[in-house]
Structures are given as structure tokens and as C-alpha cells.
Design an enzyme around this catalytic site. Sequence first.
Site, mmCIF file in Angstrom:
data_model
loop_
_atom_site.group_PDB
_atom_site.id
_atom_site.type_symbol
_atom_site.label_atom_id
_atom_site.label_comp_id
_atom_site.label_asym_id
_atom_site.label_seq_id
_atom_site.Cartn_x
_atom_site.Cartn_y
_atom_site.Cartn_z
ATOM 1 N N GLY A 142 14.326 -59.520 0.431
ATOM 2 C CA GLY A 142 15.651 -59.673 0.513
ATOM 3 C C GLY A 142 16.545 -58.262 0.823
ATOM 4 O O GLY A 142 17.722 -58.449 1.287
ATOM 5 N N SER A 218 8.220 -65.201 -2.368
ATOM 6 C CA SER A 218 9.373 -64.527 -3.099
ATOM 7 C C SER A 218 10.631 -64.901 -2.528
ATOM 8 O O SER A 218 11.135 -66.208 -2.618
ATOM 9 C CB SER A 218 9.034 -62.984 -3.127
ATOM 10 O OG SER A 218 9.913 -62.491 -4.069
#
Length: 562
Positions: A142, A218
Amino acid sequence: MAAHRTAVLAALVGAAFLVAGATAPGAAHPGNTGPGGHTSATARTDAGLVRGTRTATHTVYQGIPYAGPPTGTHRWAAPRPVSPWTGVRDATRPGPLCPQVASVYAGVSSLNEDCLVLNVTTGDLATARRPAPVLVWIHGDGAVGAGSFFDARRLADRGVVVVTVNYRLGVFGGFAYPGLEGSGTFALQDQQAALRWVRRNAAAFGGDPGNVTVAGSSFGAAAISGHLTSPGAQGLFHRAVLSSGEGMMDMPAGAMGEGVPAYPHYVWRTERESRNTGVEVTSPLGCADSDPRRALRCLRALPVKKLLEVPNIMNVFQAFAYGNEVLPELPEKALKQGAFPRIPLMSGATLDEHRLFVGMAHDAVGSPFTADQYTRALVTAFGRDADTVGARYPVTAFPSPALAWSTVVTDRMWARGTYAQATAFGRHAPTYAYEFADRDAPMYLPLPGTFDFGAYHAGDTPYLFEDPDAQKHFTEAQTRLSDTMTDYWAQFAHTGTPNRPGLPRWPRFTPSDAVPHTQSLAPDRIGPVDYAREHRLDFWHRLAAQGAPRTPRPTEVEEPRS
């Protein structure tokens, strides 16, 4: 090597058509022979022609834009359509990385906002009788990463068209501010734009737009939790694979290190929380204004480099905001209520999730986590229940305090959240749960110290994607495990179940069973594991529901898995 390091931490309306008389889905238009015997392959997307690279066994298209550049006034705005192009667009090299800052585990960086691109990998589909299933991969982390870091040829060999996606990262994907429409959801909106591109264009590459699996690890898996509950994603995919996702986790204080705040939910923030963070973090940039519109104009005009110079600005926005049109409510709540499509799901984690984070912050960089730190961490995380947790996980029962703390957080945060997710899914939809359990999985982070990382967070990703740096260290047993896992994932994309003749049977996860089936994936053993018992979830459920249970006698303390 940098790509592998990032991949470790970091883990798409009418069909378009092929160009120039190609008769089979995914067939390449004849082209000139290039270095190494490569030829060109041409396909027509809804924005124009693209030219990729074809070998004897695969065809790869890279850097295809799926949305317009999110620059200028389009920074922190919904993704916009791609402007069509004339001629043939070169798709033989990776597209630009989205803006990101190099880290100790990923030596990559970028200042280029024109980065909303994707990559398509196919195998030999020339003789395919029907369009191939499509798997869209959303990478993790991210704050760093790119779709081009994931070489999907092994999955493509199994008759799957694989699409890997770039999306806006960190402050560019999760930024929120008063008056900013879409606050905290731009990464999710990018991913949904990529999925709409897949629906329109899959057929041009031999794929079936009616059979799309979205998969991620994730942060990417957490995003999929959001897509399962987001109105804008409904109908864009038909199966989902969530690996080591944080979608149903809360984070004990101190779990990610001293000074890192623990929000009520791991990746979800209320829109108000996100906007307050946006105001606070950008205050040093000189754009504060009583009129949020003027402040946003100022922030949008800043160079990328100026934004990235703010300390931790990428990491603080590794989250998604809810309470808006993109995510109307907390995804964890919606999933527990069964408010998601009844599609086949795979959900899993690794055996030793949190060892990566403890090792990378302490023992593996020459700063061993001590017994005193373990005691303080228990108090920080569990307050009045610290002694109870310490009795259940006595530091003397582990080879090191770091492994003791890793096990506590793995069980309390990762395993508890993973089990809750599989339970929520399994009550309403066909669900297949797994645990990646190879404790000798190769580790390649450039760390000076030594540490037993075990089956660490995202350590399963190289078992699915082509990764020479990892696979050159595989034993024969690990290679067999990799082949089996890839077969499972591909079969799931084809049929909605990982089962087929020749593979170890994988029963569904049924929450009402006395021991719901979780498939352990290890080189020496593929089969059922009692996941709740292995991670002491009864203890954690009692602690959450009733406060501290009685302190167990020494003979009741379970042997650590270390």
C-alpha cells in the site's frame, strides 16, 4: 532483487476483439522476430491497439493504461477514462511505478503520477476451446510496489489470463481532507477501474469477462475485503482469494512497534479520522486555509517530491476510509452480517505472520528484542491482562523474546482475524481456508542479523509467481509445494474450487463443524490442521469476551510453536 523484496511485502461492457484476423482468443498478430526469438503480439483494447511480447510459451503485455493520469486537478479524484490513442501503443516494457519512497526493504522509488497501468500475461491459448478464466492480482503493502513486480507465467501456464495492477499508493491513494469527495478511497477506486477495464477488454487477450477471480496479499487482500462490500465493485468479479489480509483485524497497542498508534481497526478508518489525519499531516506544507477548496488547490499544485518529503506521509495513509459512497460501512461489520456476494472464496494466512515485523525491527537488524521489552510490550498491548497473556506465552518457553512476542501477536491479531474472516465467509458462501506453513521459506531482505523468520508474512507469494531469486533456493519438496499451490489457485480460478484429480483433497471450511477444515500447506505435509487450537484462539476469545481468564497452571501452558 528489489522487485522481489517489494513483492514480499507488498502481496481488473462489451468485449474488445483481436486484431488482424486472429482466429483464436489470445492469438498474437504476426510480428517481427526480436532478441531471443521473441515476436510481437498485438491486441485491440477499447482505447486502441497494444503491442506486447510473445515467446514460444507466453504472451505478455505491460504498461497498458486503464485510467487517465491522476495529475493536476485529477490528483485525489476518481479515476477518469483513458484517452484513446492512434497507431499501436508499445506494451513491451513495464509502465511507470506510482509515486513511492524507497525503504530499507524495497529500494525502489518514483515521482510519476501517470502510473495507472496494468499488465496482462497469457499462456498458449491458440488451441483453447473456450475463453480462459482471468485472475486479477492486487499487490500488497500500500506504500510501495507495482503490478509489474509479479511475473505471472506459472499461473498462465495453467490456462489462466493474469492481470497485475498498479494503483495509487500511500498519500495518493488514501488521502482524505475536508470537502474532498472520495476521501480515503482512491486506491480502491483505481482497483475497481482496473476491474471494469478487465470486464471490457478481457476477451481481447483470450480471457472470459464472466469468470474473473480477484486475488491479493496483505494490503491487497484487505482491499478485496472492501470490494466485497463496496457497491461499485458488485458484479466485477466472480471469485476471490485473500492471502494474509488485514480486513477483519484489530491491532493491539505496540504490535507494530513503539509509537505506532493502534486504531480500533487495522486498515479501516472512519472518514472523519482520515480527514483529520489529512489536515494534520499536510499542515507543514503551507496550504492550510479556512476554505478547504483553496487548501486542496494548493495541495494539488505541489510537486510530488514536496509531498513525499513529509516524514511517514506514505505509511500514515496505508488505510481505507469508510462511511462514504465507495465503502458505506465498516467492511468487517458488513462481512460478519453476510452482506457480500455469495461467490466462492479462498482465505488464508501464514503460520508465523508477525515474525517478519518483529525480526525486521529487532533481531534481524542487530537490535535483539529483550525479555524486558517483552514484558513492556505485554503491558502496552494488554494492560491488566498482561500477566494472563504472559502466563499463556511465557518468555522462557521460547528460544527468544522476539519469537515469544511474534507468537503472541500472530495468534492475537493475525490468526484471530483470519479465522473470523473464514467464519464470516463460510457461513454464507463456498469457502476454502488455508495456512501456509513452510518454516524454511526463503528470505531475501537485506538484513545484517540472523533470525528465524519461519513461515513469515507474504512468504507464500514466491510459491505462486515466477521468482528466480526465491526459487533457486527451493528444495525439491518446496518446488512440489509451489507446483501444488499454483495448481490449487489456478483450479479455483477455473471452477470455484481448488479440487481436481491429482491434488490433495481440500474440503470446504464449514464453521458449524467441530473443527472447520483449514488446509495446511507445507513441503512435507498438505492436509488438515486445527487452526483454532494451533493459535490458541479459545484463549483469545475468552479474553475478549470475559476479560482475563484465570491464570493457567504451568502444566496447562501449551508448548510454543517455535
